[in-house]
Design a protein around this motif. Structure first.
Motif, PDB file in Angstrom:
ATOM      1  N   TRP A  93     -37.400 169.601  21.227  1.00  0.00           N
ATOM      2  CA  TRP A  93     -37.440 168.560  20.199  1.00  0.00           C
ATOM      3  C   TRP A  93     -36.129 167.749  20.177  1.00  0.00           C
ATOM      4  O   TRP A  93     -36.137 166.520  20.108  1.00  0.00           O
ATOM      5  N   VAL A  94     -34.995 168.465  20.287  1.00  0.00           N
ATOM      6  CA  VAL A  94     -33.694 167.777  20.306  1.00  0.00           C
ATOM      7  C   VAL A  94     -33.635 166.860  21.531  1.00  0.00           C
ATOM      8  O   VAL A  94     -33.230 165.691  21.441  1.00  0.00           O
ATOM      9  N   THR A  95     -34.068 167.389  22.667  1.00  0.00           N
ATOM     10  CA  THR A  95     -33.995 166.605  23.904  1.00  0.00           C
ATOM     11  C   THR A  95     -34.896 165.377  23.814  1.00  0.00           C
ATOM     12  O   THR A  95     -34.489 164.264  24.185  1.00  0.00           O
ATOM     13  N   LEU A  96     -36.105 165.577  23.296  1.00  0.00           N
ATOM     14  CA  LEU A  96     -37.042 164.444  23.177  1.00  0.00           C
ATOM     15  C   LEU A  96     -36.491 163.371  22.240  1.00  0.00           C
ATOM     16  O   LEU A  96     -36.503 162.169  22.564  1.00  0.00           O
ATOM     17  N   THR A  97     -35.996 163.797  21.086  1.00  0.00           N
ATOM     18  CA  THR A  97     -35.548 162.834  20.073  1.00  0.00           C
ATOM     19  C   THR A  97     -34.383 162.004  20.598  1.00  0.00           C
ATOM     20  O   THR A  97     -34.367 160.771  20.498  1.00  0.00           O
ATOM     21  N   LYS A  98     -33.392 162.698  21.173  1.00  0.00           N
ATOM     22  CA  LYS A  98     -32.223 161.992  21.707  1.00  0.00           C
ATOM     23  C   LYS A  98     -32.623 161.039  22.829  1.00  0.00           C
ATOM     24  O   LYS A  98     -32.148 159.919  22.920  1.00  0.00           O
ATOM     25  N   THR A  99     -33.506 161.528  23.717  1.00  0.00           N
ATOM     26  CA  THR A  99     -33.849 160.739  24.906  1.00  0.00           C
ATOM     27  C   THR A  99     -34.638 159.487  24.525  1.00  0.00           C
ATOM     28  O   THR A  99     -34.338 158.389  24.996  1.00  0.00           O
TER      29      THR A  99
END
Ligand code: HEM
Length: 460
Positions: free
Chosen positions: A432-438
């Motif tokens: 989720w962190v990776t998706l949101t940032k990306t």
């Protein structure tokens, strides 16, 4: 017998499904189970016989029964192909012994908590920056989004695991990792439907291998190019005690620390946990990123709203060019876009199969004996109009912002995007962190127009 006398003979479904599992094998090999199961439930109703001993459910009210946190419905033999063959081994995804599963998950869990992901989040910024620069070099020429999202997912996950990556972004070539993992999951998807046939197959494969005729191939992730990099990293780490602040923060270091401090952490589990990150995390992340950009790119209204939210936050000085998770964690439209994309294009395109426990169960008015395989396909459940509204087939992120607190709870409680509560994805927060940032970082720099659509394939 299967058709007229079997305890499931009254469950509606196609004729062939009731007499042979090969019918489902055929559809699984064709990679369209997500569409097939949507159509079957439209034709036959809330319970459908998918195979002589397997049923599929469509009503979200059954999620709690089958996948609830303390549900006694365990994973079916479908997962056998990916379970560890070593009795001392670890494979969270394939493990059906819940005691063993919980013990193992407790040991590796701390590497994937909210706090630990936040602590190492900065490692994602290097591949992210490289990706934005690479896309800018292209000067707006069309790109193959699916290919690039897989490349980005590989470099992001490898970097957060080892503070280093293969840097596939620079060459634009993923060395066939995406193709090979697709072959692996495609095989797992159908082979698991016929576990006894699969046992015979592996027996024959071993005999042939022993006489020098490796004619039959088994699903394995060992052939992935990226795994060679992972093994090399693990080997060099085992030899060298030198750490930097970056390597100290990565996942591999955490796992090594757990291994050293827990006497019941078996030495082989460190490598397995690390390999899990790629095997379970890479194409799921790549596919979800493609789904997010595909859905937002096809909806000019959603894209304009997302740009407005990001531009506004940038103007207010709340965002950096490469935003941290904290900076984007509370952007409601961004979050709604991601949730909506994951609802409509869920990575898992097959029913998540579980087994009816000892006493049997009555579901949708049918008595299902112990041992019946039962499941729900996220593609079906996520299109339920009672939960998501009459326009459930449409990409409309606003549905989460307009919903009452109770309705929003219902939507979240019935999501299978990261699996059901009893076996939810341990990489969920990392993902989720990776998706949101990306997604935030890319929309801060680009507008996306979808020129040609790739057809979704059912995955497992
Ligand atoms: C957007 C990215 C991701 C999505 C959509 C996703 C989705 C899922 C889903 C739906 C399941 C349940 C499967 C089932 O019940 O059979 C699952 C399980 C799992 N995921 Fe993820 N995943 C993602 C990323 C990751 C990452 C980055 C990791 C690495 C740590 C990971 C590791 C696992 C493991 C080990 C399981 C098995 C858990 C169990 O069986 O109880 N996933 N994931």
């Amino acid at each position: 017998y299967q058709r007229f006398l079997h305890p499931l003979s009254k469950v509606p479904g196609p004729f062939l499904a009731s007499i042979t599992p090969l019918w489902l094998v055929y559809h699984s090999r064709a990679l369209h189970r997500h569409r097939l199961e949507i159509d079957l439930h439209k034709t036959y109703g809330p319970i459908v016989r998918l195979s002589p001993n397997e049923v599929s459910l469509s009503d979200p009210k059954n999620i709690k029964l089958v996948y609830g946190a303390s549900s006694p419905f365990v994973k079916s033999r479908w997962y056998e192909t990916i379970a560890s063959k070593d009795p001392e081994g670890m494979n969270l995804l394939g493990e059906s012994d819940m005691k063993k599963y919980h013990a193992q998950r407790r040991l590796i869990g701390p590497a994937f908590t909210t706090e630990s992901v936040k602590r190492r989040e900065f490692l994602l910024d290097k591949p992210m920056g490289k990706f934005v620069a690479k896309m800018k070099e292209g000067g707006g020429r069309p790109v193959d989004l699916v290919k690039w999202m897989n490349i980005l997912a590989l470099d992001l996950l490898t970097e957060i695991t080892f503070a280093e990556s293969m840097d596939y972004i620079s060459t634009g070539d993923d060395r066939d990792n995406a193709k090979d993992i697709d072959i692996f999951w495609q095989k797992v998807q159908w082979v698991g439907l016929v576990p006894d046939m699969w046992r015979g197959y592996t027996w024959a494969a071993e005999k042939l291998r022993n006489i020098g005729l490796p004619l039959l191939s088994e699903p394995t992730t060992h052939n992935l190019n990226i795994i060679k990099f992972y093994i090399a990293q693990l080997t060099s780490r085992a030899k060298s005690a030198t750490t930097t602040s970056a390597t100290h923060a990565d996942i591999a270091s955490d796992i090594a620390r757990f291994a050293a401090s827990h006497p019941n952490f078996k030495p082989q589990w460190a490598a397995t946990t690390i390999v899990h990150i790629i095997a379970a995390g890479f194409d799921t992340l790549g596919m979800t990123l493609s789904a997010c950009f595909g859905h937002i790119g096809r909806s000019p209204t959603s894209q304009a709203k997302l740009h407005a939210e990001l531009d506004n936050a940038l103007k207010e000085g709340q965002l950096d060019d490469a935003p941290s998770y904290e900076q984007v964690a509370n952007l409601p439209y961004l979050h709604s876009c991601l949730t909506e994309a994951m609802r409509l294009t869920t990575v898992i395109g097959v029913s998540l199969p579980r087994v009816v426990p000892g006493s049997g169960a009555v579901v949708e008015g049918h008595e299902l004996p112990a041992g019946t395989v039962i499941g729900a396909n996220p593609w079906v459940v996520h299109r339920d109009k009672g939960i998501y509204g009459e326009d459930a087939e449409e990409f409309r992120p606003e549905r989460y912002l307009e919903a009452s607190k109770e309705r929003r709870y219902e939507m979240d409680a019935h999501s299978l995007a990261f699996g059901g509560p009893s076996r939810s994805c341990p990489g969920r927060y990392l993902a989720w962190v990776t998706l949101t940032k990306t997604v935030a970082a890319i929309f801060l720099h680009f507008e996306i127009e979808v020129l040609e659509e790739a057809e979704a394939k059912s995955k497992c």
